[in-house]
Design a protein around this motif. Structure first.
Motif, short mmCIF file in Angstrom:
data_model
loop_
_atom_site.label_atom_id
_atom_site.label_comp_id
_atom_site.label_asym_id
_atom_site.label_seq_id
_atom_site.Cartn_x
_atom_site.Cartn_y
_atom_site.Cartn_z
N ARG A 123 0.84 -1.20 0.00
CA ARG A 123 0.00 0.00 0.00
C ARG A 123 0.87 1.25 0.00
O ARG A 123 0.61 2.21 -0.73
CB ARG A 123 -0.93 0.00 1.21
CG ARG A 123 -1.91 1.14 1.21
CD ARG A 123 -2.85 1.06 2.40
NE ARG A 123 -3.91 2.05 2.27
CZ ARG A 123 -3.76 3.32 2.63
NH1 ARG A 123 -2.63 3.74 3.14
NH2 ARG A 123 -4.76 4.16 2.46
N HIS A 124 1.92 1.23 0.82
CA HIS A 124 2.83 2.39 0.87
C HIS A 124 3.46 2.63 -0.51
O HIS A 124 3.56 3.77 -0.97
CB HIS A 124 3.90 2.15 1.93
CG HIS A 124 4.88 3.26 2.05
ND1 HIS A 124 4.54 4.49 2.60
CD2 HIS A 124 6.18 3.36 1.69
CE1 HIS A 124 5.60 5.27 2.56
NE2 HIS A 124 6.60 4.61 2.01
N GLY A 125 3.88 1.54 -1.15
CA GLY A 125 4.46 1.67 -2.49
C GLY A 125 3.47 2.21 -3.50
O GLY A 125 3.83 3.03 -4.36
N LEU A 126 2.22 1.78 -3.41
CA LEU A 126 1.19 2.26 -4.34
C LEU A 126 0.88 3.73 -4.10
O LEU A 126 0.64 4.48 -5.06
CB LEU A 126 -0.07 1.42 -4.22
CG LEU A 126 0.02 0.01 -4.79
CD1 LEU A 126 -1.22 -0.79 -4.44
CD2 LEU A 126 0.22 0.06 -6.30
N VAL A 174 1.13 6.67 -6.93
CA VAL A 174 0.09 7.65 -7.23
C VAL A 174 0.68 9.06 -7.15
O VAL A 174 0.46 9.89 -8.05
CB VAL A 174 -1.11 7.51 -6.28
CG1 VAL A 174 -2.06 8.69 -6.41
CG2 VAL A 174 -1.85 6.21 -6.53
N GLU A 175 1.42 9.33 -6.11
CA GLU A 175 2.01 10.66 -5.93
C GLU A 175 2.98 10.99 -7.06
O GLU A 175 2.98 12.11 -7.58
CB GLU A 175 2.71 10.75 -4.58
CG GLU A 175 1.75 10.75 -3.41
CD GLU A 175 2.45 10.67 -2.06
OE1 GLU A 175 3.69 10.48 -2.01
OE2 GLU A 175 1.74 10.78 -1.04
N GLN A 176 3.81 10.02 -7.46
CA GLN A 176 4.75 10.25 -8.55
C GLN A 176 4.03 10.47 -9.87
O GLN A 176 4.42 11.33 -10.66
CB GLN A 176 5.72 9.08 -8.66
CG GLN A 176 6.71 9.01 -7.53
CD GLN A 176 7.59 7.77 -7.61
OE1 GLN A 176 7.45 6.93 -8.51
NE2 GLN A 176 8.49 7.65 -6.66
N ALA A 177 2.99 9.69 -10.11
CA ALA A 177 2.24 9.83 -11.36
C ALA A 177 1.58 11.21 -11.42
O ALA A 177 1.59 11.86 -12.47
CB ALA A 177 1.20 8.72 -11.48
#
Length: 60
Positions: A13-16, A20-23
């Motif tokens: 979840r942390h990676g996802l 999202v933030e990077q995208a």
């Protein structure tokens, strides 16, 4: 759900969330291309699916 499974899902979840933030950060201010929006939507959908999975597993 055992503790290890929960920890693994939370790490995913942390990676996802980072995805999202990077995208979102990569979106230009103007002239967003469809593939750029698709990247954001895919990341958000994966995060939502994982959240649903975590919620169901915690009910058990």
């Amino acid at each position: 759900m055992n503790r290890q499974q929960r920890e693994e899902l939370l790490a995913q979840r942390h990676g996802l969330i980072e995805d999202v933030e990077q995208a979102r950060a990569a979106l230009p201010a103007h002239s967003v291309r469809p593939w750029q929006w698709q990247r954001v939507e895919d990341a958000e959908e994966a995060l939502a699916e994982l959240d649903r999975k975590l919620e169901e597993l915690e009910k058990d």
